[in-house]
Design a protein around this motif. Structure first.
Motif, mmCIF file in Angstrom:
data_model
loop_
_atom_site.group_PDB
_atom_site.id
_atom_site.type_symbol
_atom_site.label_atom_id
_atom_site.label_comp_id
_atom_site.label_asym_id
_atom_site.label_seq_id
_atom_site.Cartn_x
_atom_site.Cartn_y
_atom_site.Cartn_z
ATOM 1 N N ARG A 41 52.322 -4.407 -10.890
ATOM 2 C CA ARG A 41 50.856 -4.331 -10.770
ATOM 3 C C ARG A 41 50.438 -3.732 -9.427
ATOM 4 N NH1 ARG A 41 51.690 -9.462 -12.972
ATOM 5 N NH2 ARG A 41 51.315 -10.494 -10.966
ATOM 6 N N HIS A 44 50.938 0.062 -9.243
ATOM 7 C CA HIS A 44 49.822 0.748 -9.907
ATOM 8 C C HIS A 44 48.639 0.885 -8.948
ATOM 9 C CE1 HIS A 44 50.368 1.257 -14.377
ATOM 10 N NE2 HIS A 44 51.478 0.617 -14.068
ATOM 11 N N GLY A 95 53.477 -1.238 -22.814
ATOM 12 C CA GLY A 95 52.675 -0.935 -21.641
ATOM 13 C C GLY A 95 53.403 -0.064 -20.638
ATOM 14 N N ARG A 97 54.055 2.893 -20.798
ATOM 15 C CA ARG A 97 53.410 4.202 -20.674
ATOM 16 C C ARG A 97 52.416 4.208 -19.512
ATOM 17 N NH1 ARG A 97 52.223 8.608 -25.089
ATOM 18 N NH2 ARG A 97 51.068 10.098 -23.832
ATOM 19 N N ASP A 98 51.872 3.036 -19.187
ATOM 20 C CA ASP A 98 50.880 2.962 -18.115
ATOM 21 C C ASP A 98 51.448 3.465 -16.789
ATOM 22 O OD1 ASP A 98 49.203 1.882 -19.972
ATOM 23 O OD2 ASP A 98 49.350 -0.176 -19.238
ATOM 24 N N LEU A 99 52.714 3.125 -16.503
ATOM 25 C CA LEU A 99 53.315 3.553 -15.245
ATOM 26 C C LEU A 99 53.492 5.066 -15.210
ATOM 27 C CD1 LEU A 99 54.640 2.886 -12.531
ATOM 28 C CD2 LEU A 99 56.807 2.649 -13.750
ATOM 29 N N GLU A 101 51.747 7.266 -16.890
ATOM 30 C CA GLU A 101 50.423 7.864 -16.776
ATOM 31 C C GLU A 101 49.874 7.715 -15.363
ATOM 32 O OE1 GLU A 101 48.983 9.745 -18.819
ATOM 33 O OE2 GLU A 101 50.073 9.406 -20.681
ATOM 34 N N ALA A 102 50.153 6.583 -14.727
ATOM 35 C CA ALA A 102 49.668 6.368 -13.363
ATOM 36 C C ALA A 102 50.285 7.368 -12.395
ATOM 37 C CB ALA A 102 49.972 4.941 -12.913
#
Length: 270
Positions: A41, A44, A95, A97-99, A101-102
């Motif tokens: 977290r 991010h 989740g 994919r969030d990393l 994309e970030a």
């Protein structure tokens, strides 16, 4: 690691801005910067600083201590007294994919200075950076299969793109390690240098980038990232789904238990 014990730790991600350079330091050296939920977290949040601050021209990723990042903390995978439901576990994996994309959302060039372990998720973080300078002590590997899960996240995107499909097949299927020198020879990283020269070499690259026209750098990165995004769209959704499925398997539980107990796993193919 429990949420309470995480909160007692020093911040696992440190940030500093100086001279237009945002330095993000992964800061769990006692665990070779293995990633916990809190660290994920905070990483991010650290990446978001770059897009929120127009003064930042370059982002630098480093690891505290002797390693860059040894991947996700396997101790988090050993079932606790109240394990997450299958749906929760699957959603956590999806989740991932969030990393990706970030990292792709950061407009400025990202330079990773890598020494020691760069494994699993750590290798993904390094290889999604725009320029990777590695020391001779660096070791890269995607070790998903070694904990009984599909290598379906960012490694399945970047290893074939950088090192070629044949090399990626072997190393993602086996989890076998790659030295810094071999990684440079294959194009996984830009350059390998003696350990004592890592800071000097990476600082020189950072200074070069920081001295160039920001708009030109951002536009060039965005253009090149269209190639990466095409690979992400091709691979990542299916890969994360397959990884989520194997996170629920008995073989994954056996692999992580065997790792914690320092014994040979006994896989049942279910």
């Amino acid at each position: 690691m429990t949420e309470q014990s995480e909160q007692q730790e020093e911040s696992p991600v440190l940030t500093a801005i100086e001279g237009g350079v945002l330095t993000i330091t992964l800061n769990r050296p006692h665990r070779h910067n293995a990633v916990t939920g809190r660290m994920h977290r905070e990483f991010h949040g650290a990446l978001a600083i770059a897009n929120d601050n127009p003064e930042v021209r370059v982002v630098v990723l480093r690891g505290a201590g002797q390693s860059f990042c040894s991947g996700a903390d396997v101790r988090d995978f050993v079932p606790p007294s109240q394990p997450p439901s299958p749906a929760q576990r699957a959603m956590d994996v999806m989740g991932g994919r969030d990393l990706v994309e970030a990292m792709l959302a950061v407009k400025q060039p990202i330079v990773a200075a890598v020494r020691g372990y760069s494994m699993g998720l750590g290798a993904t973080i390094a290889l999604f950076s725009d320029v990777v300078i590695a020391s001779e002590t660096a070791v890269f590997a995607d070790t998903h299969v070694n904990i009984g899960v599909v290598a379906g996240d960012g490694g399945a995107v970047m290893w074939p793109l950088l090192a070629g499909l044949g090399r990626a097949r072997y190393h993602l299927l086996t989890g076998e390690r790659v030295t810094g020198a071999l990684a440079a020879d294959w194009g996984l990283v830009y350059k390998v240098v003696p350990d004592g020269e890592l800071e000097t070499e990476s600082d020189a690259v950072i200074a070069t980038l920081a001295g160039l026209a920001p708009m030109a750098l951002r536009g060039t990165k965005a253009t090149l990232n269209r190639i990466v995004r095409q690979q992400v769209d091709l691979v990542l959704e299916y890969g994360l789904w397959a990884e989520a499925v194997t996170f629920l398997s008995e073989d994954h539980t056996e692999a992580t238990s065997a790792f914690a107990q320092k014994r040979r796993p006994n896989f049942a193919d279910r």
